[in-house]
Write a protein that holds these residues in place. Structure first.
Motif, PDB file in Angstrom:
ATOM      1  N   PHE A 221       0.697  -1.237   0.149  1.00 15.57           N
ATOM      2  CA  PHE A 221      -0.090   0.062  -0.011  1.00 15.57           C
ATOM      3  C   PHE A 221       0.705   1.355   0.006  1.00 15.57           C
ATOM      4  O   PHE A 221       0.406   2.265  -0.687  1.00 15.57           O
ATOM      5  CB  PHE A 221      -0.970  -0.071   1.146  1.00 15.57           C
ATOM      6  N   ILE A 222       2.038   1.330   0.658  1.00 15.27           N
ATOM      7  CA  ILE A 222       2.915   2.300   0.683  1.00 15.27           C
ATOM      8  C   ILE A 222       3.536   2.887  -0.496  1.00 15.27           C
ATOM      9  O   ILE A 222       3.276   3.979  -1.055  1.00 15.27           O
ATOM     10  CB  ILE A 222       3.599   2.323   1.963  1.00 15.27           C
ATOM     11  N   SER A 223       3.800   1.655  -1.218  1.00 11.03           N
ATOM     12  CA  SER A 223       4.507   1.872  -2.438  1.00 11.03           C
ATOM     13  C   SER A 223       3.677   2.184  -3.662  1.00 11.03           C
ATOM     14  O   SER A 223       3.775   2.988  -4.351  1.00 11.03           O
ATOM     15  CB  SER A 223       5.138   0.434  -3.005  1.00 11.03           C
ATOM     16  N   GLY A 224       2.486   1.551  -3.360  1.00  7.36           N
ATOM     17  CA  GLY A 224       1.337   1.701  -4.565  1.00  7.36           C
ATOM     18  C   GLY A 224       0.801   3.278  -4.381  1.00  7.36           C
ATOM     19  O   GLY A 224       0.322   3.887  -5.193  1.00  7.36           O
ATOM     20  N   GLY A 225       0.814   4.061  -3.124  1.00  3.35           N
ATOM     21  CA  GLY A 225       0.300   5.119  -2.738  1.00  3.35           C
ATOM     22  C   GLY A 225       0.999   6.335  -3.373  1.00  3.35           C
ATOM     23  O   GLY A 225       0.592   7.306  -3.525  1.00  3.35           O
ATOM     24  N   VAL A 226       2.450   6.122  -3.804  1.00  6.23           N
ATOM     25  CA  VAL A 226       3.373   7.090  -3.943  1.00  6.23           C
ATOM     26  C   VAL A 226       2.732   7.555  -5.387  1.00  6.23           C
ATOM     27  O   VAL A 226       2.662   8.970  -5.618  1.00  6.23           O
ATOM     28  CB  VAL A 226       4.800   6.535  -4.307  1.00  6.23           C
ATOM     29  N   VAL A 227       2.501   6.737  -6.442  1.00 10.81           N
ATOM     30  CA  VAL A 227       1.991   7.079  -7.697  1.00 10.81           C
ATOM     31  C   VAL A 227       0.624   8.016  -7.740  1.00 10.81           C
ATOM     32  O   VAL A 227       0.507   9.087  -8.440  1.00 10.81           O
ATOM     33  CB  VAL A 227       1.802   5.990  -8.605  1.00 10.81           C
ATOM     34  N   MET A 228      -0.125   7.620  -6.624  1.00 13.49           N
ATOM     35  CA  MET A 228      -1.563   8.357  -6.802  1.00 13.49           C
ATOM     36  C   MET A 228      -1.374   9.676  -5.879  1.00 13.49           C
ATOM     37  O   MET A 228      -2.146  10.433  -6.149  1.00 13.49           O
ATOM     38  CB  MET A 228      -2.448   7.196  -5.601  1.00 13.49           C
ATOM     39  N   ALA A 229      -0.408   9.715  -4.910  1.00 18.66           N
ATOM     40  CA  ALA A 229      -0.095  10.858  -4.386  1.00 18.66           C
ATOM     41  C   ALA A 229       0.356  11.987  -5.633  1.00 18.66           C
ATOM     42  O   ALA A 229      -0.282  12.992  -5.321  1.00 18.66           O
ATOM     43  CB  ALA A 229       0.763  10.991  -3.162  1.00 18.66           C
ATOM     44  N   ALA A 230       1.182  11.544  -6.351  1.00 19.82           N
ATOM     45  CA  ALA A 230       1.754  12.451  -7.130  1.00 19.82           C
ATOM     46  C   ALA A 230       0.757  12.776  -8.222  1.00 19.82           C
ATOM     47  O   ALA A 230       0.666  13.933  -8.533  1.00 19.82           O
ATOM     48  CB  ALA A 230       2.920  11.939  -7.821  1.00 19.82           C
ATOM     49  N   TYR A 231      -0.146  11.822  -8.782  1.00 19.05           N
ATOM     50  CA  TYR A 231      -1.016  12.108  -9.661  1.00 19.05           C
ATOM     51  C   TYR A 231      -2.246  13.113  -9.152  1.00 19.05           C
ATOM     52  O   TYR A 231      -2.310  14.060 -10.067  1.00 19.05           O
ATOM     53  CB  TYR A 231      -1.699  10.708  -9.978  1.00 19.05           C
ATOM     54  N   PHE A 232      -2.575  12.834  -7.798  1.00 23.11           N
ATOM     55  CA  PHE A 232      -3.615  13.865  -7.645  1.00 23.11           C
ATOM     56  C   PHE A 232      -3.363  15.045  -7.182  1.00 23.11           C
ATOM     57  O   PHE A 232      -3.969  16.035  -7.238  1.00 23.11           O
ATOM     58  CB  PHE A 232      -4.438  12.954  -6.442  1.00 23.11           C
ATOM     59  N   GLY A 233      -2.146  15.192  -6.622  1.00 24.36           N
ATOM     60  CA  GLY A 233      -1.633  16.331  -6.107  1.00 24.36           C
ATOM     61  C   GLY A 233      -1.356  17.163  -7.396  1.00 24.36           C
ATOM     62  O   GLY A 233      -1.893  18.528  -7.209  1.00 24.36           O
ATOM     63  N   TYR A 234      -1.054  16.800  -8.480  1.00 24.00           N
ATOM     64  CA  TYR A 234      -0.799  17.428  -9.592  1.00 24.00           C
ATOM     65  C   TYR A 234      -2.205  17.922 -10.207  1.00 24.00           C
ATOM     66  O   TYR A 234      -2.229  19.111 -10.688  1.00 24.00           O
ATOM     67  CB  TYR A 234      -0.179  16.560 -10.969  1.00 24.00           C
TER      68      TYR A 234
END
Length: 337
Positions: A221-234
């Motif tokens: 979950f921590i590794s998978g969350g990295v891409v989502m944090a970047a995507y939605f932050g942008y």
């Protein structure tokens, strides 16, 4: 065997229901809803659960080999992209069809991946499992066809001035769901490759068997969350959607999205434990059972919430035939175990 199957079905039902509260949020854009969801389900809930439930948490993950971190991290990163695309597919084509296409693809590919990690079962079991997976795949094809027909039905309904919620191109949504499903099979690989070490390390700290499932979910979950944090932050910045969090409905939305996050995380952890209980072929058999139960639940939810209200009888028959194929497939796969 029976306990593992029941656990996998329960996990699938939970996963099938997790996105339902999203239909009742108010004042949030797509970016607001799903960014908050992924923040909670990928970081907050796993961290809190892992720290509270795993004895020796620091030692277990502090001594985890770098190679294993890398394998699980990369696979989980791909899974994160896939789950993100899944949310887009739901936004395009609705809950029931979005789940069906995405999860069907996950079952077909993800159920085969553990064989590359754990090795092949005996010939008779392998044949039954593969037949079951192919039956599931046929069900996915039927439901994809049902979705395309539904799109035509809804277009006709619009022409006749009926009120229908058309979210986007059905073909585009199906394509997003298929690609997302392919990437999301990284979850199956990460679970298969990480479980042996994490189970042994967890047991060495005196944890119960079920705690291994929580431990496996932490790096995924921590590794998978990295891409989502970047995507939605942008995208929150690009679309200037940060201000939408100030809606008067924030408290209600937060509770609904927290429920989504807890269900999503708990379903994944329960699946990991079910796979352990199912034995040598648990990752393959459990994955198919888990995801098929999820699809059936999501479709029933979609029907109850009137996603298919304007669909023709032909479209609905194809949908139900697809569900039947997935249920039959799951029975054959379970027999193979």
């Amino acid at each position: 065997m029976t306990e593992g199957v029941l656990l996998a079905i329960t996990a699938g039902v939970m996963l099938g229901l997790y996105a339902l509260p999203e239909k009742f949020t108010n004042g949030f854009t797509y970016e607001n809803t799903w960014s908050l969801f992924f923040l909670l389900t990928m970081f907050v809930v796993p961290i809190v659960a892992s720290v509270l439930l795993i004895d020796g948490f620091g030692q277990i993950f502090g001594e985890m080999p770098a190679e294993l971190w890398l394998k699980m991290g990369l696979a989980s990163f791909l899974w994160g992209i896939g789950v993100m695309m899944w949310s887009k597919a739901i936004n395009h084509i609705g809950l029931s069809l979005g789940f069906s296409i995405f999860i069907g693809t996950v079952i077909f590919i993800g159920s085969l991946i553990p064989f590359a990690v754990d090795g092949l079962p005996d010939t008779e079991s392998l044949i039954l499992i593969l037949i079951g997976i192919l039956v599931v795949l046929f069900g996915v094809i039927l439901k994809g066809k049902a979705g395309l027909i539904r799109e035509k039905d809804e277009a006709l309904a619009n022409i006749n001035n009926l009120t229908v919620d058309t979210k986007g191109s059905m073909a585009t949504g199906i394509l997003i769901a298929v690609i997302g499903g392919l990437l999301a099979t990284g979850f199956s690989y990460a679970n298969a490759v990480g479980r042996p070490y994490l189970h042994e390390a967890s047991q060495a700290q005196g944890n119960a068997d079920w705690v291994t499932a929580v431990a496996v979910m932490f790096p995924i979950f921590i590794s998978g969350g990295v891409v989502m944090a970047a995507y939605f932050g942008y995208h929150l910045s690009k679309k200037k959607a940060w201000s939408a969090f100030k809606t008067p409905s924030f408290s209600k939305n937060f509770i609904l999205i927290l429920i989504m996050a807890v269900f999503h995380y708990a379903a994944s952890a329960l699946f990991a434990f079910a796979a352990f209980k199912l034995g040598e072929s648990g990752n393959t058999v459990g994955y198919a059972i888990y995801n098929t139960s999820c699809v059936v639940t999501a479709i029933l939810s979609g029907v109850i919430t009137k996603e298919w209200i304007s669909a023709s009888p032909k479209s609905k028959k194809l949908l139900y035939a697809g569900v039947a194929c997935m249920v039959i497939g799951i029975v054959v796969i379970a027999m193979g175990n």
